[in-house]
Motif scaffolding. Structure first.
Motif, mmCIF file in Angstrom:
data_model
loop_
_atom_site.group_PDB
_atom_site.id
_atom_site.type_symbol
_atom_site.label_atom_id
_atom_site.label_comp_id
_atom_site.label_asym_id
_atom_site.label_seq_id
_atom_site.Cartn_x
_atom_site.Cartn_y
_atom_site.Cartn_z
ATOM 1 N N ILE A 195 -99.091 -24.275 -22.518
ATOM 2 C CA ILE A 195 -99.823 -24.906 -20.769
ATOM 3 C C ILE A 195 -100.423 -23.105 -20.051
ATOM 4 C CG2 ILE A 195 -97.917 -26.974 -20.862
ATOM 5 C CD1 ILE A 195 -96.356 -25.365 -19.273
ATOM 6 N N THR A 196 -101.175 -23.993 -19.673
ATOM 7 C CA THR A 196 -101.506 -22.636 -18.679
ATOM 8 C C THR A 196 -100.471 -22.185 -17.383
ATOM 9 O OG1 THR A 196 -101.738 -24.685 -16.825
ATOM 10 C CG2 THR A 196 -104.004 -23.274 -18.120
ATOM 11 N N GLU A 209 -103.458 -26.356 -24.547
ATOM 12 C CA GLU A 209 -103.930 -26.994 -22.932
ATOM 13 C C GLU A 209 -105.485 -26.537 -23.124
ATOM 14 O OE1 GLU A 209 -102.739 -28.164 -18.187
ATOM 15 O OE2 GLU A 209 -101.869 -26.154 -19.184
ATOM 16 N N GLN A 210 -106.275 -27.776 -22.282
ATOM 17 C CA GLN A 210 -107.504 -26.838 -21.421
ATOM 18 C C GLN A 210 -107.428 -25.920 -20.983
ATOM 19 O OE1 GLN A 210 -109.815 -29.760 -20.416
ATOM 20 N NE2 GLN A 210 -112.312 -29.122 -20.530
ATOM 21 N N GLY A 211 -108.188 -24.950 -20.707
ATOM 22 C CA GLY A 211 -108.615 -23.607 -20.553
ATOM 23 C C GLY A 211 -107.959 -22.817 -20.888
ATOM 24 N N LEU A 212 -107.510 -22.162 -22.243
ATOM 25 C CA LEU A 212 -106.730 -21.549 -22.438
ATOM 26 C C LEU A 212 -107.773 -20.924 -23.848
ATOM 27 C CD1 LEU A 212 -103.194 -22.514 -21.837
ATOM 28 C CD2 LEU A 212 -103.980 -20.713 -20.891
ATOM 29 N N SER A 260 -100.100 -22.874 -14.413
ATOM 30 C CA SER A 260 -101.146 -23.114 -13.053
ATOM 31 C C SER A 260 -100.132 -24.594 -12.411
ATOM 32 C CB SER A 260 -102.076 -22.930 -12.963
ATOM 33 O OG SER A 260 -102.934 -24.177 -13.691
ATOM 34 N N SER A 301 -95.445 -20.915 -21.058
ATOM 35 C CA SER A 301 -96.053 -21.012 -20.113
ATOM 36 C C SER A 301 -96.984 -19.944 -20.418
ATOM 37 C CB SER A 301 -95.583 -20.975 -19.112
ATOM 38 O OG SER A 301 -95.988 -20.487 -17.588
ATOM 39 N N ALA A 302 -98.334 -19.853 -20.562
ATOM 40 C CA ALA A 302 -99.348 -18.751 -20.224
ATOM 41 C C ALA A 302 -98.925 -18.255 -19.640
ATOM 42 C CB ALA A 302 -100.438 -18.854 -21.320
ATOM 43 N N ASP A 303 -98.691 -18.201 -18.139
ATOM 44 C CA ASP A 303 -98.557 -18.002 -16.935
ATOM 45 C C ASP A 303 -98.376 -15.995 -17.019
ATOM 46 O OD1 ASP A 303 -99.735 -17.967 -14.610
ATOM 47 O OD2 ASP A 303 -98.042 -18.026 -14.072
#
Length: 80
Positions: A41-42, A7-10, A44, A62-64
């Protein structure tokens, strides 16, 4: 090797996966790209169900709260 959609932002995760030899593609959110073995995914976005319907039986990671190294370890579980 199969691709991993990120996902964008990672960017740090994307760069680390590439350094480890993974083929990384940008997650478009519209249609699943053939050959993708996992999606990162982020975390978030709490509406993971919406993402899972797009992914169609591909693991969603989830990369959170995870480091890029932790994400890679999880991706490796699905690649091998």
């Amino acid at each position: 090797m199969k691709s991993v959609a990120v996902e964008q932002g990672l960017t740090p995760v994307k760069e680390y996966l590439q350094q480890q030899g993974c083929q990384v593609v940008d997650m478009t959110g519209e249609r699943q790209q053939p050959g993708v073995c996992a999606v990162v995914i982020t975390g978030s976005d709490k509406n993971i169900m919406g993402i899972q319907t797009v992914v169609n039986n591909v693991p969603v990671i989830s990369a959170d709260g995870l480091s890029p190294e932790d994400v890679y370890q999880r991706v490796k579980e699905y690649i091998h």
